[in-house]
Design an enzyme around this catalytic site. Structure first.
Site, PDB file in Angstrom:
ATOM      1  N   PRO A   9      30.425  65.788  -6.903  1.00 38.37           N
ATOM      2  CA  PRO A   9      29.136  66.806  -7.371  1.00 38.37           C
ATOM      3  C   PRO A   9      29.859  68.328  -8.006  1.00 38.37           C
ATOM      4  O   PRO A   9      30.346  69.093  -7.190  1.00 38.37           O
ATOM      5  CB  PRO A   9      28.148  67.330  -6.335  1.00 38.37           C
ATOM      6  CG  PRO A   9      28.677  66.285  -5.129  1.00 38.37           C
ATOM      7  CD  PRO A   9      29.533  65.910  -5.641  1.00 38.37           C
ATOM      8  N   ASN A  10      29.547  68.387  -8.973  1.00 37.48           N
ATOM      9  CA  ASN A  10      29.438  69.711  -9.934  1.00 37.48           C
ATOM     10  C   ASN A  10      31.012  70.123 -10.366  1.00 37.48           C
ATOM     11  O   ASN A  10      31.109  71.162 -10.440  1.00 37.48           O
ATOM     12  CB  ASN A  10      28.672  71.338  -8.697  1.00 37.48           C
ATOM     13  CG  ASN A  10      27.151  70.492  -8.434  1.00 37.48           C
ATOM     14  OD1 ASN A  10      26.679  70.888  -9.335  1.00 37.48           O
ATOM     15  ND2 ASN A  10      27.542  70.559  -6.900  1.00 37.48           N
ATOM     16  N   ASN A  73      37.911  64.183  -4.064  1.00 35.38           N
ATOM     17  CA  ASN A  73      37.507  65.573  -3.972  1.00 35.38           C
ATOM     18  C   ASN A  73      35.816  65.692  -3.822  1.00 35.38           C
ATOM     19  O   ASN A  73      35.255  65.544  -4.602  1.00 35.38           O
ATOM     20  CB  ASN A  73      37.697  66.933  -4.806  1.00 35.38           C
ATOM     21  CG  ASN A  73      36.780  68.141  -4.827  1.00 35.38           C
ATOM     22  OD1 ASN A  73      36.232  68.584  -3.720  1.00 35.38           O
ATOM     23  ND2 ASN A  73      37.944  69.289  -5.210  1.00 35.38           N
TER      24      ASN A  73
HETATM   25  C1  DQA Z   1      35.640  71.926  -3.284  1.00 40.13           C
HETATM   26  C2  DQA Z   1      34.949  72.632  -2.011  1.00 40.13           C
HETATM   27  C3  DQA Z   1      33.276  72.052  -1.355  1.00 40.13           C
HETATM   28  O1  DQA Z   1      33.229  73.197  -0.533  1.00 40.13           O
HETATM   29  C4  DQA Z   1      32.590  72.895  -2.133  1.00 40.13           C
HETATM   30  O2  DQA Z   1      30.571  71.945  -2.434  1.00 40.13           O
HETATM   31  C5  DQA Z   1      32.220  71.827  -3.992  1.00 40.13           C
HETATM   32  C6  DQA Z   1      34.591  71.676  -4.516  1.00 40.13           C
HETATM   33  C7  DQA Z   1      36.579  72.482  -3.422  1.00 40.13           C
HETATM   34  O3  DQA Z   1      36.890  71.282  -4.525  1.00 40.13           O
HETATM   35  O4  DQA Z   1      36.989  73.361  -3.605  1.00 40.13           O
HETATM   36  O5  DQA Z   1      32.033  71.701  -4.668  1.00 40.13           O
HETATM   37  O6  DQA Z   1      35.257  71.095  -2.918  1.00 40.13           O
END
Ligand code: DQA
Length: 145
Positions: A9-10, A73
């Site tokens: 996500p995101n 990831n």
């Molecule tokens: C992330 C690290 C995570 O803690 C975070 O919630 C993300 C991105 C990273 O790629 O650094 O969304 O996975």
């Protein structure tokens, strides 16, 4: 060799979301970077991003018998999802965890990784290059099998 690359996500908002932490490059740029690394190593890659935990679980399940390894990831689900951990354990494919940021140097809640418990290795804090390190690790270890 065929590798499934999963992003949680995101990550679709790369370049927009907290650029001081995740960088200024877009998600499309990340996919291009990964495709170039894979092409260089003769790896066939399937790259997906989803904001939904169940979709990520479905994708991990569908990897069984279809790919040789997984790079994941899980983004925020890293720190919460037993379902993703269980899916990785269920398919039992070689898996490597990647994080753009150095999660261990951030908030305490980011220092627990469920997914990481089913992964052979974690590359965190290397930005896009973490995906290259993960792919090259898998190619070196499993590429000739
Ligand atoms: C992330 C690290 C995570 O803690 C975070 O919630 C993300 C991105 C990273 O790629 O650094 O969304 O996975």
């Amino acid at each position: 060799m065929k590798i499934l690359i999963l992003n949680g996500p995101n990550l679709n908002l790369l370049g927009i979301r907290e650029p001081g932490i995740y960088g200024k490059e877009s998600y499309d740029a990340l996919e291009t970077f990964i495709r170039e690394v894979c092409a260089k190593h003769d790896v066939i890659c399937e790259i997906y991003q989803s904001n939904h935990e169940g979709v990520l679980v479905d994708m991990i399940q569908s990897a069984l018998g279809a790919v040789d390894a997984i790079v994941i990831n899980p983004a925020a689900y890293t720190h919460t999802s037993v379902a993703i951990l269980d899916a990785l354990k269920a398919v039992a494919l070689p898996a490597v965890e990647v994080h753009l940021s150095d999660v261990n140097a951030r908030e305490p809640f980011r220092q627990l990784s469920y997914a990481g418990m089913a992964c052979e290795k974690t590359f965190a804090g290397y930005g896009f290059d973490g995906y290259r390190l993960a792919i090259e690790y898998l190619v070196e270890k499993y590429g000739s099998q």
